[in-house]
Design a protein around this motif. Structure first.
Motif, PDB file in Angstrom:
ATOM      1  N   ASP A 180      38.054   8.221  14.258  1.00  0.00           N
ATOM      2  CA  ASP A 180      37.925   8.705  12.890  1.00  0.00           C
ATOM      3  C   ASP A 180      37.401  10.139  12.912  1.00  0.00           C
ATOM      4  O   ASP A 180      36.195  10.373  13.015  1.00  0.00           O
ATOM      5  CB  ASP A 180      36.985   7.799  12.102  1.00  0.00           C
ATOM      6  N   GLY A 181      38.305  11.093  12.823  1.00  0.00           N
ATOM      7  CA  GLY A 181      37.923  12.500  12.885  1.00  0.00           C
ATOM      8  C   GLY A 181      36.970  12.907  11.778  1.00  0.00           C
ATOM      9  O   GLY A 181      36.041  13.682  11.995  1.00  0.00           O
ATOM     10  N   ARG A 182      37.178  12.382  10.585  1.00  0.00           N
ATOM     11  CA  ARG A 182      36.310  12.720   9.465  1.00  0.00           C
ATOM     12  C   ARG A 182      34.883  12.225   9.707  1.00  0.00           C
ATOM     13  O   ARG A 182      33.914  12.940   9.463  1.00  0.00           O
ATOM     14  CB  ARG A 182      36.859  12.123   8.176  1.00  0.00           C
ATOM     15  N   GLY A 183      34.757  10.991  10.190  1.00  0.00           N
ATOM     16  CA  GLY A 183      33.433  10.457  10.502  1.00  0.00           C
ATOM     17  C   GLY A 183      32.737  11.253  11.598  1.00  0.00           C
ATOM     18  O   GLY A 183      31.528  11.477  11.549  1.00  0.00           O
ATOM     19  N   THR A 184      33.507  11.692  12.577  1.00  0.00           N
ATOM     20  CA  THR A 184      32.945  12.493  13.662  1.00  0.00           C
ATOM     21  C   THR A 184      32.465  13.838  13.140  1.00  0.00           C
ATOM     22  O   THR A 184      31.389  14.302  13.511  1.00  0.00           O
ATOM     23  CB  THR A 184      33.986  12.692  14.781  1.00  0.00           C
ATOM     24  N   ARG A 185      33.246  14.465  12.277  1.00  0.00           N
ATOM     25  CA  ARG A 185      32.833  15.751  11.695  1.00  0.00           C
ATOM     26  C   ARG A 185      31.539  15.594  10.890  1.00  0.00           C
ATOM     27  O   ARG A 185      30.666  16.457  10.938  1.00  0.00           O
ATOM     28  CB  ARG A 185      33.945  16.326  10.829  1.00  0.00           C
ATOM     29  N   GLU A 186      31.410  14.480  10.173  1.00  0.00           N
ATOM     30  CA  GLU A 186      30.184  14.230   9.413  1.00  0.00           C
ATOM     31  C   GLU A 186      28.995  14.003  10.344  1.00  0.00           C
ATOM     32  O   GLU A 186      27.894  14.483  10.087  1.00  0.00           O
ATOM     33  CB  GLU A 186      30.367  13.039   8.487  1.00  0.00           C
ATOM     34  N   LEU A 187      29.208  13.261  11.424  1.00  0.00           N
ATOM     35  CA  LEU A 187      28.149  13.003  12.401  1.00  0.00           C
ATOM     36  C   LEU A 187      27.656  14.310  13.016  1.00  0.00           C
ATOM     37  O   LEU A 187      26.451  14.543  13.107  1.00  0.00           O
ATOM     38  CB  LEU A 187      28.649  12.063  13.505  1.00  0.00           C
ATOM     39  N   ILE A 188      28.581  15.144  13.415  1.00  0.00           N
ATOM     40  CA  ILE A 188      28.227  16.404  14.069  1.00  0.00           C
ATOM     41  C   ILE A 188      27.711  17.423  13.063  1.00  0.00           C
ATOM     42  O   ILE A 188      26.907  18.285  13.395  1.00  0.00           O
ATOM     43  CB  ILE A 188      29.437  16.941  14.872  1.00  0.00           C
ATOM     44  N   PRO A 192      36.293  20.459  17.064  1.00  0.00           N
ATOM     45  CA  PRO A 192      37.559  19.957  17.582  1.00  0.00           C
ATOM     46  C   PRO A 192      37.489  18.501  18.051  1.00  0.00           C
ATOM     47  O   PRO A 192      38.486  17.935  18.478  1.00  0.00           O
ATOM     48  CB  PRO A 192      37.833  20.885  18.775  1.00  0.00           C
ATOM     49  N   VAL A 193      36.337  17.874  17.949  1.00  0.00           N
ATOM     50  CA  VAL A 193      36.142  16.515  18.449  1.00  0.00           C
ATOM     51  C   VAL A 193      36.735  15.500  17.485  1.00  0.00           C
ATOM     52  O   VAL A 193      36.606  15.619  16.280  1.00  0.00           O
ATOM     53  CB  VAL A 193      34.633  16.225  18.639  1.00  0.00           C
ATOM     54  N   ARG A 194      37.386  14.485  18.052  1.00  0.00           N
ATOM     55  CA  ARG A 194      37.923  13.404  17.239  1.00  0.00           C
ATOM     56  C   ARG A 194      37.258  12.072  17.551  1.00  0.00           C
ATOM     57  O   ARG A 194      37.024  11.261  16.676  1.00  0.00           O
ATOM     58  CB  ARG A 194      39.432  13.298  17.453  1.00  0.00           C
ATOM     59  N   TRP A 195      36.951  11.805  18.822  1.00  0.00           N
ATOM     60  CA  TRP A 195      36.417  10.507  19.252  1.00  0.00           C
ATOM     61  C   TRP A 195      34.904  10.516  19.314  1.00  0.00           C
ATOM     62  O   TRP A 195      34.296  11.482  19.743  1.00  0.00           O
ATOM     63  CB  TRP A 195      36.982  10.140  20.627  1.00  0.00           C
ATOM     64  N   THR A 196      34.298   9.393  18.920  1.00  0.00           N
ATOM     65  CA  THR A 196      32.848   9.271  18.980  1.00  0.00           C
ATOM     66  C   THR A 196      32.462   7.827  19.368  1.00  0.00           C
ATOM     67  O   THR A 196      33.224   6.899  19.123  1.00  0.00           O
ATOM     68  CB  THR A 196      32.207   9.656  17.638  1.00  0.00           C
ATOM     69  N   VAL A 197      31.291   7.689  19.949  1.00  0.00           N
ATOM     70  CA  VAL A 197      30.742   6.373  20.280  1.00  0.00           C
ATOM     71  C   VAL A 197      30.039   5.820  19.048  1.00  0.00           C
ATOM     72  O   VAL A 197      29.152   6.474  18.484  1.00  0.00           O
ATOM     73  CB  VAL A 197      29.751   6.455  21.463  1.00  0.00           C
ATOM     74  N   LEU A 198      30.441   4.637  18.611  1.00  0.00           N
ATOM     75  CA  LEU A 198      29.802   3.978  17.471  1.00  0.00           C
ATOM     76  C   LEU A 198      28.616   3.126  17.882  1.00  0.00           C
ATOM     77  O   LEU A 198      27.688   2.938  17.112  1.00  0.00           O
ATOM     78  CB  LEU A 198      30.816   3.083  16.738  1.00  0.00           C
ATOM     79  N   GLY A 199      28.672   2.594  19.112  1.00  0.00           N
ATOM     80  CA  GLY A 199      27.590   1.733  19.579  1.00  0.00           C
ATOM     81  C   GLY A 199      27.837   1.276  21.004  1.00  0.00           C
ATOM     82  O   GLY A 199      28.927   1.417  21.535  1.00  0.00           O
ATOM     83  N   ILE A 200      26.794   0.728  21.601  1.00  0.00           N
ATOM     84  CA  ILE A 200      26.871   0.193  22.964  1.00  0.00           C
ATOM     85  C   ILE A 200      26.976  -1.325  22.868  1.00  0.00           C
ATOM     86  O   ILE A 200      26.192  -1.957  22.159  1.00  0.00           O
ATOM     87  CB  ILE A 200      25.627   0.602  23.781  1.00  0.00           C
TER      88      ILE A 200
END
Length: 85
Positions: A61-69, A75-83
């Motif tokens: 979710d590119g939008r969620g990643t942009r909000e997180l950062i 340019p990031v698209r992928w993010t870790v949601l949890g372990i």
């Protein structure tokens, strides 16, 4: 959302300004059996502290990643949601 296994980390001497201070991991998605890796490696941003060999939940979710950062130009698209336990 996908389950993936951390296979390494990445270090960049030159990177986009939005990535300063973020941990970058290299992960491979897990196949339906939940054990074997499947597909090409993906570079993800990690804010949870995952380590090599751990299974993580990732999102493209590119939008969620942009909000997180906190940067709409990242340019990031992928993010870790949890372990995974």
């Amino acid at each position: 959302m996908q389950i993936a296994r951390v296979i390494g980390s990445a270090t960049a001497t030159v990177k986009h300004k939005s990535l300063v201070g973020w941990k970058l991991l290299l992960v491979k998605a897990l196949a339906a059996d939940g054990q074997s890796v499947d597909g090409d490696p993906v570079l993800v941003v990690d804010s949870h502290g995952a380590g090599i060999g751990q299974d993580v939940m990732i999102s493209s979710d590119g939008r969620g990643t942009r909000e997180l950062i906190g940067d709409n130009t990242t340019p990031v698209r992928w993010t870790v949601l949890g372990i995974c336990d």
